[in-house]
Design an enzyme around this catalytic site. Structure first.
Site, PDB file in Angstrom:
ATOM      1  CB  CYS A 107     -18.150   4.919 -19.640  1.00  0.00           C
ATOM      2  SG  CYS A 107     -17.449   6.323 -18.752  1.00  0.00           S
ATOM      3  CB  CYS A 154     -22.025   5.840 -13.556  1.00  0.00           C
ATOM      4  SG  CYS A 154     -20.876   7.217 -13.541  1.00  0.00           S
ATOM      5  CD  GLU A 173      -2.978  -0.649  -0.045  1.00  0.00           C
ATOM      6  OE1 GLU A 173      -3.285   0.519  -0.281  1.00  0.00           O
ATOM      7  OE2 GLU A 173      -3.349  -1.608  -0.748  1.00  0.00           O
TER       8      GLU A 173
HETATM    9 FE1  SF4 Z   1     -17.548   5.721 -16.481  1.00  0.00          FE
HETATM   10 FE2  SF4 Z   1     -18.940   6.102 -14.264  1.00  0.00          FE
HETATM   11 FE3  SF4 Z   1     -17.827   3.751 -14.722  1.00  0.00          FE
HETATM   12 FE4  SF4 Z   1     -16.296   5.816 -14.117  1.00  0.00          FE
HETATM   13  S1  SF4 Z   1     -17.808   4.864 -12.787  1.00  0.00           S
HETATM   14  S2  SF4 Z   1     -15.942   4.337 -15.785  1.00  0.00           S
HETATM   15  S3  SF4 Z   1     -17.398   7.455 -15.116  1.00  0.00           S
HETATM   16  S4  SF4 Z   1     -19.407   4.689 -15.934  1.00  0.00           S
END
Ligand code: SF4
Length: 356
Positions: free
Chosen positions: A207, A216, A41
């Protein structure tokens, strides 16, 4: 944000994804040994996984447990850390090992709350150790995880401010899996790390393959790049250093260079470096008059630190053994083949490798 307004599907989905598609072959995974988890870490803070992969086994071979590390000489610890950067991590690592030996009978505390009291262990590192080693239900929140969660929730708080940071931490706690087993906590914590490092990356988040895409909020709003919100930007101070690189001629055996241990506190504290001067005149001023004309300016090297940009001006001077030594504490001639045993900042190591 109330718990009811959070995407509570996040934790089970992340755990399922981590077990199916997350990283599983890293040498610090599949262990509940706090020494190994802690070491990995600390190394992974501000350092890429690819770099840590080569340092981690070497460090463990040299210091296989907390006792060996606690008993090591500071110079040996710095030498093993040489090239990883952010050297306060190595100094804190050493101090922490000594505190674990002297105040905790050589055994790391089990809870994140107590782990945080040790030198160099912040809240997120403490959470990682407690979650991986003891299954504690506590969330990590390093820079990668902040980015993931702030996008997931389209979190508008300014993460340069303490209040929103605290709020996000409370949200991270509220998102934890319900009544997890130790294995669930391992998969969840690793999943957060994996998602931030391999999918939800800073500049090009993937994404399309993200396991939590349908949850998200930043993605749904088409505003991924707006998060995390952070108003304060890093400003680097520009600084110029002149380095007096004294070298003996490589006529008999290997050349030697004159190195000083950098004082603490300060940049590169505890590492070895040619004498540093704030101006060229100051450098020339320590030399006997007859040697000044023999000084040879080498190309400038630029090196970025978190808060500073260093412009290094190496000035090479070849001196026969015994003819001249600047007066200094903690300074010595070091033979070319002994440089590897000294903690050297990366630009100095590269510079000397080209000269001796
Ligand atoms: Fe995309 Fe949201 Fe996934 Fe991040 S958390 S990769 S912004 S879909």
């Amino acid at each position: 944000m109330t718990r009811a307004s959070l995407p509570l599907e996040f934790a089970p989905r992340l755990i399922e994804w981590q077990r199916r598609a997350g990283r599983s072959g890293l040498p610090w995974q599949h262990t509940r040994d706090p020494y190994r988890v802690w070491l990995s870490e600390v190394m992974l803070q501000q350092t890429q996984v690819g770099t840590v992969l080569s340092y981690f086994p070497r460090f463990l071979e040299r210091f296989p447990d907390v006792k060996a590390l606690a008993q090591a000489l500071p110079d040996d610890v710095m030498a093993m850390w040489s090239g990883l950067g952010y050297y306060s991590r190595a100094r804190n690592l050493h101090r922490c090992a000594q505190v674990v030996m002297s105040e905790h009978a050589g055994v790391f505390p089990e809870t994140a709350a107590v782990l945080q009291t040790l030198p160099g262990i912040g809240a997120s590192t403490a959470a990682a150790i407690a979650a991986f080693c003891h299954g504690e239900r506590v969330s990590i929140l390093d820079g990668n995880v902040r980015r993931v969660l702030s996008r997931l929730l389209a979190f508008e708080g300014d993460l340069a401010q303490a209040g929103p940071q605290r709020e996000l931490w409370n949200i991270a706690q509220a998102l934890l899996p319900v009544a997890p087993s130790p294995d669930d906590m391992t998969a969840y914590t690793q999943g957060l790390m994996d998602l931030g490092a391999t999918v939800c990356q800073r500049s090009r988040p993937a994404c399309a393959i993200c396991p939590v895409q349908s949850l998200c909020r930043a993605h749904a709003a088409g505003e991924v790049q707006r998060f995390p919100v952070k108003t304060r930007r890093l400003v680097r101070r520009f600084e110029r250093w002149w380095l007096l690189v004294l070298r003996t001629p490589p006529t008999s055996g290997s050349a030697r260079v004159w190195l000083e241990r950098r004082p603490a506190p300060g940049i590169w504290a505890g590492l070895y470096c040619p004498p540093v001067f704030a101006a060229e005149d100051a450098l020339l001023g320590v030399l006997p008059e007859g040697l000044r004309a023999a000084v040879h300016a080498l190309p400038t090297v630029t090196h970025s630190l978190t808060h500073r940009e260093l412009h290094l001006h190496p000035m090479l001077l070849e001196v026969p053994p015994g003819s001249f030594e600047p007066s200094a504490d903690h300074a010595q001639w070091v033979a070319a083949d002994a440089l590897g045993g000294h903690g050297l900042p990366t630009p100095v190591r590269l510079l000397l490798a080209s000269l001796v």
